[in-house]
Design an enzyme around this catalytic site. Structure first.
Site, mmCIF file in Angstrom:
data_model
loop_
_atom_site.group_PDB
_atom_site.id
_atom_site.type_symbol
_atom_site.label_atom_id
_atom_site.label_comp_id
_atom_site.label_asym_id
_atom_site.label_seq_id
_atom_site.Cartn_x
_atom_site.Cartn_y
_atom_site.Cartn_z
ATOM 1 N N ASP A 61 -17.830 5.840 -1.893
ATOM 2 C CA ASP A 61 -16.518 5.879 -1.044
ATOM 3 C C ASP A 61 -16.326 7.206 -0.522
ATOM 4 O O ASP A 61 -17.237 8.428 -0.854
ATOM 5 C CB ASP A 61 -15.108 5.321 -1.998
ATOM 6 C CG ASP A 61 -14.207 5.509 -1.154
ATOM 7 O OD1 ASP A 61 -13.934 5.200 -0.083
ATOM 8 O OD2 ASP A 61 -13.098 5.366 -1.891
ATOM 9 N N ARG B 198 -13.000 -9.522 1.147
ATOM 10 C CA ARG B 198 -11.701 -9.065 0.756
ATOM 11 C C ARG B 198 -10.789 -10.382 1.153
ATOM 12 O O ARG B 198 -9.979 -10.607 0.425
ATOM 13 C CB ARG B 198 -11.409 -7.997 1.812
ATOM 14 C CG ARG B 198 -12.105 -6.538 1.619
ATOM 15 C CD ARG B 198 -11.494 -6.071 0.090
ATOM 16 N NE ARG B 198 -9.973 -5.938 -0.173
ATOM 17 C CZ ARG B 198 -9.389 -5.002 0.568
ATOM 18 N NH1 ARG B 198 -9.955 -4.004 0.936
ATOM 19 N NH2 ARG B 198 -8.121 -4.617 0.461
ATOM 20 N N HIS C 55 -7.382 0.616 -6.628
ATOM 21 C CA HIS C 55 -7.380 -0.405 -5.463
ATOM 22 C C HIS C 55 -8.056 -1.861 -6.024
ATOM 23 O O HIS C 55 -9.081 -2.020 -5.792
ATOM 24 C CB HIS C 55 -8.397 0.161 -4.206
ATOM 25 C CG HIS C 55 -8.254 -0.470 -3.102
ATOM 26 N ND1 HIS C 55 -7.337 -1.330 -2.668
ATOM 27 C CD2 HIS C 55 -8.963 -0.152 -2.049
ATOM 28 C CE1 HIS C 55 -7.687 -1.967 -1.533
ATOM 29 N NE2 HIS C 55 -8.452 -1.107 -0.968
ATOM 30 N N GLN D 272 -9.795 -4.425 -3.741
ATOM 31 C CA GLN D 272 -11.074 -4.194 -3.430
ATOM 32 C C GLN D 272 -12.140 -4.437 -4.447
ATOM 33 O O GLN D 272 -13.242 -4.941 -4.344
ATOM 34 C CB GLN D 272 -11.110 -2.394 -2.996
ATOM 35 C CG GLN D 272 -12.413 -1.979 -2.716
ATOM 36 C CD GLN D 272 -12.771 -2.642 -1.497
ATOM 37 O OE1 GLN D 272 -12.224 -2.308 -0.312
ATOM 38 N NE2 GLN D 272 -14.131 -3.043 -1.312
ATOM 39 N N CYS E 100 -16.706 0.482 0.295
ATOM 40 C CA CYS E 100 -15.350 -0.194 0.374
ATOM 41 C C CYS E 100 -15.176 -0.052 1.879
ATOM 42 O O CYS E 100 -14.447 -0.936 2.507
ATOM 43 C CB CYS E 100 -14.097 0.372 -0.401
ATOM 44 S SG CYS E 100 -13.936 2.062 -0.226
ATOM 45 N N ARG F 61 0.831 -1.106 0.025
ATOM 46 C CA ARG F 61 0.026 -0.151 0.110
ATOM 47 C C ARG F 61 0.975 1.214 0.213
ATOM 48 O O ARG F 61 1.758 1.493 0.976
ATOM 49 C CB ARG F 61 -0.711 0.010 1.215
ATOM 50 C CG ARG F 61 -1.611 1.271 1.374
ATOM 51 C CD ARG F 61 -2.931 1.034 2.312
ATOM 52 N NE ARG F 61 -3.946 0.499 1.872
ATOM 53 C CZ ARG F 61 -5.018 0.240 2.508
ATOM 54 N NH1 ARG F 61 -5.604 1.059 3.452
ATOM 55 N NH2 ARG F 61 -6.029 -0.333 1.825
HETATM 56 N N1 CP Z 1 -11.363 -0.811 1.949
HETATM 57 C C1 CP Z 1 -9.919 -0.791 2.511
HETATM 58 O O1 CP Z 1 -9.002 -1.198 1.696
HETATM 59 O O2 CP Z 1 -9.963 -0.772 3.935
HETATM 60 P P1 CP Z 1 -8.688 -0.480 4.668
HETATM 61 O O3 CP Z 1 -7.973 0.827 4.354
HETATM 62 O O4 CP Z 1 -9.023 -0.645 6.203
HETATM 63 O O5 CP Z 1 -7.293 -1.591 4.380
HETATM 64 N N1 NVA Z 2 -10.578 6.076 -1.394
HETATM 65 C C1 NVA Z 2 -10.123 5.785 -0.230
HETATM 66 C C2 NVA Z 2 -10.326 4.313 0.000
HETATM 67 C C3 NVA Z 2 -9.997 3.797 1.089
HETATM 68 C C4 NVA Z 2 -9.957 2.052 1.362
HETATM 69 C C5 NVA Z 2 -8.736 6.115 0.082
HETATM 70 O O1 NVA Z 2 -7.816 6.140 -0.528
HETATM 71 O O2 NVA Z 2 -8.535 6.693 1.288
#
Ligand code: CP
Ligand code: NVA
Length: 322
Positions: free
Chosen positions: A241, A310, A146, A149, A282, A119
């Site tokens: 989201d 997930r 993502h 997701q 998400c 990440r």
């Molecule tokens: N949806 C998602 O990726 O959640 P987190 O940021 O908690 O991993």
């Molecule tokens: N769009 C959000 C998704 C979190 C899972 C972000 O990038 O923070």
């Protein structure tokens, strides 16, 4: 649904082995369907699948430059349930934080471990990491995509509505990473995707372009609009989201002013969708910003099943790619 012969599945599994998962744009409809079917099998046979030893003797590095609840925990559990070992590598504790080049980190990690889940704050850095890694790199969220997701979202839609092709999906909110993966995955799997954003918050033009190419190949559709009500009319799926993603806190005031009140998924908006519609998010959610408490806790919401998926889709990705 037609049952594929075993030999076909074996060949397809071989095609995913060793690949990176950076964006859903890199995968065909057959490949995504294979991931979803494997996810369903792993979900049904959670502790009994023959894939349960897929990662025996393998270690997976988990590099996180941003916080996470779902992604981190589901990947760690997925790796455990496939008999592998996970190493949590906070970016602050790697020499990356002191300027060691990404390419060098990639080459060194490739000598020790069997896969990297990352990440990151920059998508380009993940692409560079993958370019220098001889092991699969799995994108666990960048500002651009993502994909993990997106896979869990497709599995959830398939489970709840029994098909993907021809369904109307309305994404309401920010044209962000989650939206991009949904557009690419949805278009590849034959959905009619409509994205409703305020002016200036549309998905990136290059993602819209590729999604439309995928849509054309798969008898799907990708539309953009600034009208959330038109987008959700008769929709089978409503998705939203956060309006302020990780790393965008400085823009919070400006963003909330642009999105509220029109782009909130509330009871009145859900009323315009098909009666059987499902509402997805998400997570993490900001209640009463992008979604009301009543909707996320209401009868259309499938967000907890979506979050659970997930785990199952990540197990499939690990079993197929590593
Ligand atoms: N949806 C998602 O990726 O959640 P987190 O940021 O908690 O991993
Ligand atoms: N769009 C959000 C998704 C979190 C899972 C972000 O990038 O923070």
């Amino acid at each position: 649904m037609q049952v594929q012969p075993i030999s076909f599945l074996c060949v397809k599994k071989m095609e995913l082995k060793g690949r990176h998962l950076l964006s859903l744009k890199d995968f065909t409809r057959e490949e995504i369907q294979l991931i979803l079917d494997t996810s369903s099998d792993l979900k049904r046979l959670r502790y009994r699948s023959e894939l349960g030893t897929s990662l025996l003797g393998q270690s997976v590095g988990m590099v996180f430059e941003r916080p996470s609840t779902r992604t981190r925990v589901s990947f760690e559990v997925a790796i455990n349930e496939l008999s592998g070992d996970s190493l949590f590598l906070s970016s602050q504790e790697l020499q990356l934080s002191r300027g060691e080049p990404i390419a060098d980190t990639a080459r060194v990690l490739s000598r020790y471990i069997h896969g990297i889940v990352i990440r990151a704050t920059s998508h380009e850095n993940v692409v560079e990491l993958a370019a220098h890694s001889t092991i699969p790199v799995i994108n666990a969220l960048t500002p651009m995509y993502h994909p993990c997701q997106g896979l869990a979202d497709l599995l959830t839609i398939q489970e709840k509505l029994h098909e993907l092709e021809g369904l109307k999906l309305a994404y309401v909110g920010d044209g962000n990473n989650v939206c991009h993966s949904l557009m690419l995955g949805g278009a590849t799997m034959g959905l009619e995707v409509t994205v409703a954003t305020p002016p200036g918050f549309e998905p990136k033009p290059e993602v819209t372009k590729i999604s439309r190419e995928r849509a054309e190949e798969n008898m799907a559709q990708v539309e953009l609009t600034n009208d959330p009500k038109a987008a959700v009319e008769d929709a089978d799926v409503i998705y939203t989201d956060v309006f302020v993603s990780m790393g965008q806190d400085a823009e919070r005031k400006k963003r909330l002013a642009a999105f509220l009140p029109d782009f909130q998924v509330n009871e009145a908006l859900v009323e315009l969708a098909a009666p059987h519609s499902i509402v997805m998010h998400c997570l993490p959610a900001h209640r009463d910003e992008e979604i009301t408490d009543g909707v996320i806790e209401g009868p259309h919401s499938v967000v907890w099943d979506q979050a659970e998926n997930r785990l199952h889709t990540e197990k499939a990705v690990l079993a197929l790619f590593l």
